[in-house]
Design a protein around this motif. Structure first.
Motif, PDB file in Angstrom:
ATOM      1  N   ALA A  97      26.592  58.618  30.588  1.00 20.15           N
ATOM      2  CA  ALA A  97      27.567  58.288  31.471  1.00 20.15           C
ATOM      3  C   ALA A  97      28.957  58.045  31.548  1.00 20.15           C
ATOM      4  O   ALA A  97      30.250  58.671  31.651  1.00 20.15           O
ATOM      5  N   GLN A  98      29.449  56.863  31.111  1.00 20.72           N
ATOM      6  CA  GLN A  98      30.131  56.293  30.716  1.00 20.72           C
ATOM      7  C   GLN A  98      31.571  57.018  30.464  1.00 20.72           C
ATOM      8  O   GLN A  98      32.451  57.201  30.270  1.00 20.72           O
ATOM      9  N   LEU A  99      30.832  57.577  28.942  1.00 20.44           N
ATOM     10  CA  LEU A  99      31.221  57.976  27.722  1.00 20.44           C
ATOM     11  C   LEU A  99      31.958  59.244  28.323  1.00 20.44           C
ATOM     12  O   LEU A  99      32.927  59.505  28.242  1.00 20.44           O
ATOM     13  N   LEU A 100      31.296  60.148  29.207  1.00 17.96           N
ATOM     14  CA  LEU A 100      31.862  61.235  29.541  1.00 17.96           C
ATOM     15  C   LEU A 100      32.940  60.373  30.673  1.00 17.96           C
ATOM     16  O   LEU A 100      33.990  61.893  30.725  1.00 17.96           O
ATOM     17  N   ALA A 101      33.005  59.812  31.222  1.00 23.47           N
ATOM     18  CA  ALA A 101      33.904  59.160  32.493  1.00 23.47           C
ATOM     19  C   ALA A 101      34.495  58.968  32.379  1.00 23.47           C
ATOM     20  O   ALA A 101      35.951  59.685  31.985  1.00 23.47           O
ATOM     21  N   SER A 102      34.918  57.733  30.975  1.00 25.06           N
ATOM     22  CA  SER A 102      36.130  57.861  30.052  1.00 25.06           C
ATOM     23  C   SER A 102      36.828  58.835  29.633  1.00 25.06           C
ATOM     24  O   SER A 102      38.120  58.531  29.234  1.00 25.06           O
ATOM     25  N   GLU A 103      35.979  59.952  28.841  1.00 27.78           N
ATOM     26  CA  GLU A 103      36.665  61.030  28.369  1.00 27.78           C
ATOM     27  C   GLU A 103      37.865  61.716  28.998  1.00 27.78           C
ATOM     28  O   GLU A 103      39.048  62.868  28.782  1.00 27.78           O
ATOM     29  N   GLY A 104      37.411  61.880  30.626  1.00 26.35           N
ATOM     30  CA  GLY A 104      38.394  62.435  31.814  1.00 26.35           C
ATOM     31  C   GLY A 104      37.650  62.963  32.277  1.00 26.35           C
ATOM     32  O   GLY A 104      38.055  64.012  33.036  1.00 26.35           O
ATOM     33  N   PHE A 105      36.114  62.796  32.400  1.00 27.23           N
ATOM     34  CA  PHE A 105      34.670  64.657  32.524  1.00 27.23           C
ATOM     35  C   PHE A 105      35.624  63.748  34.562  1.00 27.23           C
ATOM     36  O   PHE A 105      34.856  63.057  34.678  1.00 27.23           O
TER      37      PHE A 105
ATOM     38  N   LEU B  20      30.792  67.036  37.296  1.00 24.94           N
ATOM     39  CA  LEU B  20      30.024  67.905  37.020  1.00 24.94           C
ATOM     40  C   LEU B  20      30.077  69.743  36.172  1.00 24.94           C
ATOM     41  O   LEU B  20      30.010  70.350  35.428  1.00 24.94           O
ATOM     42  N   GLU B  21      31.232  70.097  37.287  1.00 22.68           N
ATOM     43  CA  GLU B  21      31.630  71.697  37.349  1.00 22.68           C
ATOM     44  C   GLU B  21      31.984  71.857  35.465  1.00 22.68           C
ATOM     45  O   GLU B  21      32.218  72.388  34.872  1.00 22.68           O
ATOM     46  N   GLU B  22      33.130  70.876  35.144  1.00 24.05           N
ATOM     47  CA  GLU B  22      33.672  70.042  34.117  1.00 24.05           C
ATOM     48  C   GLU B  22      32.620  70.318  32.509  1.00 24.05           C
ATOM     49  O   GLU B  22      33.220  70.608  32.202  1.00 24.05           O
ATOM     50  N   VAL B  23      31.655  69.511  33.645  1.00 23.63           N
ATOM     51  CA  VAL B  23      30.884  68.840  32.211  1.00 23.63           C
ATOM     52  C   VAL B  23      30.154  70.230  31.915  1.00 23.63           C
ATOM     53  O   VAL B  23      29.721  70.790  30.501  1.00 23.63           O
ATOM     54  N   ALA B  24      29.349  70.739  32.587  1.00 22.83           N
ATOM     55  CA  ALA B  24      28.716  72.632  32.250  1.00 22.83           C
ATOM     56  C   ALA B  24      29.700  73.207  32.058  1.00 22.83           C
ATOM     57  O   ALA B  24      28.896  74.251  31.272  1.00 22.83           O
ATOM     58  N   TYR B  25      30.678  73.834  31.638  1.00 25.32           N
ATOM     59  CA  TYR B  25      31.661  74.728  31.885  1.00 25.32           C
ATOM     60  C   TYR B  25      32.686  74.913  30.997  1.00 25.32           C
ATOM     61  O   TYR B  25      33.052  75.738  30.791  1.00 25.32           O
ATOM     62  N   VAL B  26      33.388  73.280  30.060  1.00 25.61           N
ATOM     63  CA  VAL B  26      33.547  73.581  29.376  1.00 25.61           C
ATOM     64  C   VAL B  26      33.113  73.845  28.080  1.00 25.61           C
ATOM     65  O   VAL B  26      31.577  74.256  27.763  1.00 25.61           O
ATOM     66  N   GLU B  27      34.563  73.975  26.446  1.00 30.46           N
ATOM     67  CA  GLU B  27      33.842  74.854  25.623  1.00 30.46           C
ATOM     68  C   GLU B  27      32.739  73.194  24.715  1.00 30.46           C
ATOM     69  O   GLU B  27      33.304  72.651  24.935  1.00 30.46           O
TER      70      GLU B  27
ATOM     71  N   ALA C 228      31.085  67.604  21.936  1.00 34.95           N
ATOM     72  CA  ALA C 228      30.254  67.306  21.032  1.00 34.95           C
ATOM     73  C   ALA C 228      31.041  66.952  19.919  1.00 34.95           C
ATOM     74  O   ALA C 228      31.088  65.568  18.765  1.00 34.95           O
ATOM     75  N   SER C 229      32.704  66.954  20.116  1.00 36.29           N
ATOM     76  CA  SER C 229      33.126  65.780  19.772  1.00 36.29           C
ATOM     77  C   SER C 229      33.402  64.407  20.263  1.00 36.29           C
ATOM     78  O   SER C 229      34.208  63.531  19.442  1.00 36.29           O
ATOM     79  N   ILE C 230      33.535  63.876  21.254  1.00 35.18           N
ATOM     80  CA  ILE C 230      33.169  62.727  22.283  1.00 35.18           C
ATOM     81  C   ILE C 230      32.366  61.966  20.748  1.00 35.18           C
ATOM     82  O   ILE C 230      31.390  61.841  20.285  1.00 35.18           O
ATOM     83  N   GLU C 231      32.661  60.651  20.579  1.00 32.03           N
ATOM     84  CA  GLU C 231      31.820  59.670  19.105  1.00 32.03           C
ATOM     85  C   GLU C 231      30.835  59.170  19.878  1.00 32.03           C
ATOM     86  O   GLU C 231      30.328  59.060  21.257  1.00 32.03           O
ATOM     87  N   GLY C 232      29.458  60.024  19.154  1.00 34.32           N
ATOM     88  CA  GLY C 232      28.421  59.352  19.333  1.00 34.32           C
ATOM     89  C   GLY C 232      27.441  60.805  19.595  1.00 34.32           C
ATOM     90  O   GLY C 232      26.754  60.506  19.732  1.00 34.32           O
ATOM     91  N   PHE C 233      28.182  61.508  20.098  1.00 31.74           N
ATOM     92  CA  PHE C 233      27.622  62.593  20.478  1.00 31.74           C
ATOM     93  C   PHE C 233      27.545  63.761  19.078  1.00 31.74           C
ATOM     94  O   PHE C 233      28.570  63.913  18.513  1.00 31.74           O
ATOM     95  N   ASP C 234      26.588  64.574  19.364  1.00 29.18           N
ATOM     96  CA  ASP C 234      26.986  66.060  18.733  1.00 29.18           C
ATOM     97  C   ASP C 234      26.437  67.161  19.717  1.00 29.18           C
ATOM     98  O   ASP C 234      25.988  66.934  20.465  1.00 29.18           O
TER      99      ASP C 234
ATOM    100  N   ILE D 181      23.170  68.371  27.160  1.00 32.00           N
ATOM    101  CA  ILE D 181      23.916  67.627  28.851  1.00 32.00           C
ATOM    102  C   ILE D 181      24.356  68.571  29.559  1.00 32.00           C
ATOM    103  O   ILE D 181      24.621  68.782  31.075  1.00 32.00           O
ATOM    104  N   GLN D 182      25.184  69.747  28.970  1.00 35.54           N
ATOM    105  CA  GLN D 182      25.474  71.250  29.926  1.00 35.54           C
ATOM    106  C   GLN D 182      24.409  72.034  29.826  1.00 35.54           C
ATOM    107  O   GLN D 182      24.523  72.243  31.252  1.00 35.54           O
ATOM    108  N   ALA D 183      23.486  71.696  29.740  1.00 38.43           N
ATOM    109  CA  ALA D 183      22.061  72.695  29.761  1.00 38.43           C
ATOM    110  C   ALA D 183      21.540  72.162  31.083  1.00 38.43           C
ATOM    111  O   ALA D 183      21.111  72.229  32.198  1.00 38.43           O
TER     112      ALA D 183
END
Length: 551
Positions: free
Chosen positions: A374-382, A385-392, A397-403, A410-412
């Motif tokens: 959650a903190q990684l998503l918040a620190s990346e500017g999200f 939840l709409e932003e998380v669900a509907y971005v490319e 995946a480009s966030i460090e530690g994510f694939d 996460i999007q699902a």
């Protein structure tokens, strides 16, 4: 006692009154004629129709009585029978008038006094009309006058050919005037009232300062320098933004003058009012930095939709930026026309930390992820939840530690939470009685329909009757203060243009308008914009003309 006047005296009196009151001589002569008619009626009877005429060249006075030709005489002082009239004039017909000469009369004391009142009233009315005609086109000018009297704090000013008033709230605080003092003020209104035309002057109006600068700074009068905006706290402090049409001329330096001589002349007229002169720029961020001087500004954040500016200053600069009793930030806000919020660096840091924690908790609770994710998503500017669900997916995946798999999961989860929330809102929408047909309006979702239902907007007809202000809110400026009124969709990211499109879609569905009518309106608006653009070019050309005084 009887009062009479010979021919020469009548003309001499008319000439003297016309000169003294600065009105047309014929107006005075007509007033005399009315006065003589009134006095004659008191002699011959109020029901008698009498006409008087003074020859403007010789002063000769003629009077006659008008008699209407009727079949049966009912009013002997105003009517005459057809038979008798035809004895006097064979061409007389029913409905015509015949005249009957009257001898000159001697005015008694009461008749003379009555005649005097008529003349005085007529002359006063003519004087007021002349004064209104003279000053109605002079709104926006500075005028000099002499204090005639002071009534309940209001200053009555003698302008030579009329009177004006400076109301108490239009005077600079702690400013006092006495009989005979010279005063300079700005004509801000001229209007007709029951007691005659009134000329209203002001010494607190922002344009009073602009006109004073125009008198002191030749470049402003010639149109080389333009005054773009002014804000005043009369008698205390003011801010003025200027710009130059000539890159070789410094607008601030020209307004200040050699050793401050030009600005000091304005300051002296305004009872020591401190004036900050700043250069105008089309960049709001740069303008607010200059407007808040002498305080230093660390960061500026603009909210164009709400017309609000957030300014971050160093902790030790907060009191300087706000000013005494909020004066500095208030004047800066009035100068720019936007609301200004002042934050210290510490307050901004605490707020950002609080928002970070709130977003992290939102992601943890909604998507059932651990704190680190959650903190990684918040620190990346999200931020939602709409932003998380509907971005490319690649952005997550480009966030460090994510694939890719992590991003898809996460999007699902975000999409599932949003769908569940949408279903719950839809149930609430049904309970509120909001009809399904509103889903046909592009841009509306269940949360918005719930908000509409709470405002008793439940069908297409209700929504079609809304205005954009009802949905997105509006701002009003009064006494220099900007007040914000909330709308139904204030908490949603809906612009005014989007709200107008939604309303127009509803009106189409409701049958209030047709596509052809909308197309015609758009063509008219485009034409109007084109005309306005041409006028704007003309205005610019006029501003460049040295003969055009700058506002």
């Amino acid at each position: 006692m009887a009062v009479s006047a010979n021919r020469l005296e009548l003309l001499q009196i008319a000439d003297a009154v016309a000169r003294e009151k600065s009105i047309d001589r014929m107006i005075v002569i007509e007033a005399m004629q009315d006065a003589i008619q009134k006095a004659a009626r008191s002699r011959y009877g109020a029901e008698t129709e009498i006409r008087a005429e003074i020859n403007p060249s010789t002063g000769e006075l003629r009077m006659w009585r008008l008699l209407e030709i009727v079949e049966t005489v009912e009013e002997y002082g105003r009517q005459i029978s057809l038979e008798e009239a035809q004895h006097r004039n064979s061409d007389a017909n029913l409905g015509d008038f015949i005249t009957e000469p009257l001898p000159p009369i001697e005015f008694g004391r009461i008749a003379a006094q009555s005649a005097k009142q008529v003349i005085v009233q007529k002359v006063r009315d003519a004087e007021r009309e002349r004064m209104y005609d003279e000053f109605k086109d002079r709104i926006g000018e500075i005028i000099n006058g002499t204090v005639k009297r002071v009534e309940y704090g209001n200053v009555i000013v003698d302008l030579g050919r009329g009177e004006a008033i400076i109301r108490r709230d239009e005077l600079i605080p702690r400013e006092t005037f006495r009989y005979g003092d010279r005063v300079r003020a700005y004509i801000h209104d001229v209007r007709q009232e029951q007691r005659g035309p009134q000329i209203f002057l002001s010494r607190t109006h922002p344009q009073f300062m602009a006109k004073l600068f125009m008198q002191e700074v030749p470049e402003i009068y010639d149109g080389i320098i333009n005054i773009r905006s002014i804000s005043r706290d009369p008698g205390s402090r003011a801010k003025i933004a200027v710009t130059s049409n000539d890159s070789s001329i410094d607008p601030v330096g020209a307004c200040v003058g050699m050793r401050g001589s030009r600005v000091q002349a304005v300051v002296n007229e305004l009872q020591g009012e401190k004036i900050d002169i700043i250069p105008w720029t089309e960049s709001l961020a740069d303008l607010v930095v200059s407007a808040l001087q002498p305080a230093e500004v660390v960061k500026v954040v603009l909210d164009e939709q709400a017309e609000r500016i957030e300014v971050v200053v160093p902790d030790e600069q907060l009191s300087l930026a706000i000013g005494r009793r909020g004066q500095n930030v208030r004047l800066a806000s009035q100068l720019i026309g936007w609301d200004i919020d002042i934050l210290t660096e510490q307050e901004e840091s605490e707020r950002r930390q609080k928002e970070f924690v709130e977003r992290s908790e939102l992601f943890m609770n909604a998507m059932n992820v651990d704190e680190m994710v959650a903190q990684l998503l918040a620190s990346e500017g999200f931020s939602s939840l709409e932003e998380v669900a509907y971005v490319e997916p690649v952005e997550i995946a480009s966030i460090e530690g994510f694939d890719d798999d992590t991003a898809a999961e996460i999007q699902a989860r975000a999409a599932e939470f949003l769908e569940q929330a949408e279903r719950e809102r839809d149930e609430e929408r049904k309970k509120l009685g909001v009809e399904d047909e509103l889903y046909d309006i592009p841009g509306l979702n269940a949360a918005m329909l719930v908000a509409l239902g709470k405002e008793e907007i439940k069908n297409i007809e209700d929504f079609a009757g809304c205005a954009a202000d009802d949905l997105v809110g509006w701002t009003e400026k009064k006494d220099g203060e900007v007040k914000r009124f909330e709308g139904t969709f204030t908490e949603f990211p809906v612009s005014r243009e989007e709200a107008e499109e939604m309303i127009m879609s509803a009106r189409l569905k409701a049958g209030w308008v047709t596509l052809d009518e909308i197309s015609d309106d758009e063509e008219v608006e485009e034409g109007a914009e084109f005309v306005e653009g041409d006028e704007g070019q003309d205005a610019e050309v006029a501003a460049e003309d040295p003969a055009s005084p700058a506002e």
